[in-house]
Design an enzyme around this catalytic site. Sequence first.
Site: not given
Ligand code: NAD
Length: 253
Positions: A55, A84, A148
């Site tokens: 984590d 995230g 966020y």
């Molecule tokens: P996702 O949920 O598909 O993947 C995120 C991964 O991070 C998951 O595998 C989850 O298990 C892991 N995770 C969550 N909390 C954690 C922790 N405390 N320690 C370690 N791992 C952890 O989401 P995503 O869309 O791939 O998001 C990735 C990044 O992109 C994030 O920082 C998110 O805020 C950012 N983001 C996403 C979007 C979107 O629309 N999906 C838009 C802007 C920014």
Amino acid sequence: MSRRVVITGGGSGIGLALARRYIEEGAQVAICDSDMAVVHQVSKNYKMAISFCADVSDSDQMESFHCRILEEFKGVDVMHANAGVGGPAGSVDLIDHKDWKRCVEVNLFGAFHSASWASGVMKKQKTGSIIFTSSTSGLFGVPNRSSYVAAKWGIIGLTKSMAMELGDYGVRVNAICPGAVSGVRMERVLSMESEASGLSKDALRKVYSEGTAMRSFVSEEDVVDMAIFLASEKASMITGQALAVDGYTERTV
Ligand code: NAD
């Protein structure tokens, strides 16, 4: 020597898409993720050098991850602090303070933790690229998503400060700000925001896409392309930047 790449939150979504691309390009990739099931799946299905359950907000777990990386890689060329969570939705007067704090701990402290460690290693190497996944939520205000948004703005402050600290050591630091990315996570966010705002998921989806110049969501691959460029020699004069991959956000929810 192949590039040594570390990706947090590498078990799914953008992080996994990134890991897959780096592996295709011949890099050695270490991922961590807090979800044990996805870590098992990833280590079974992909040629990760290291798949670790940790984590990002837990200093002890991250220290174990970092020790393992140094044992196997002896250094780090790219640190992509990507993990995230969407955090809670609700107005600032009603939001649960514990949920608010947890969101900042994962999104901001978690990113800081990985970057702080990588910066020490890269300073000694006198080379390296640190990339954060922020968000367009780090460039605008978004009602009902204050934790966020605060965390993602915080990442941009961290990017700019670290870029100034590390330029003399040949280390670059940048943030990518994805817009709404098509996929499972965005569907979860839309459900949560629909509950908090009373708008339907479809109405919100339209607000997100129509609020961009390209009238579209972005794909994970769009974000990966930017990350690969920023980590490359071609971006050797780019540091301290928050680069949006969002089809140009004109207005938010
Ligand atoms: P996702 O949920 O598909 O993947 C995120 C991964 O991070 C998951 O595998 C989850 O298990 C892991 N995770 C969550 N909390 C954690 C922790 N405390 N320690 C370690 N791992 C952890 O989401 P995503 O869309 O791939 O998001 C990735 C990044 O992109 C994030 O920082 C998110 O805020 C950012 N983001 C996403 C979007 C979107 O629309 N999906 C838009 C802007 C920014």
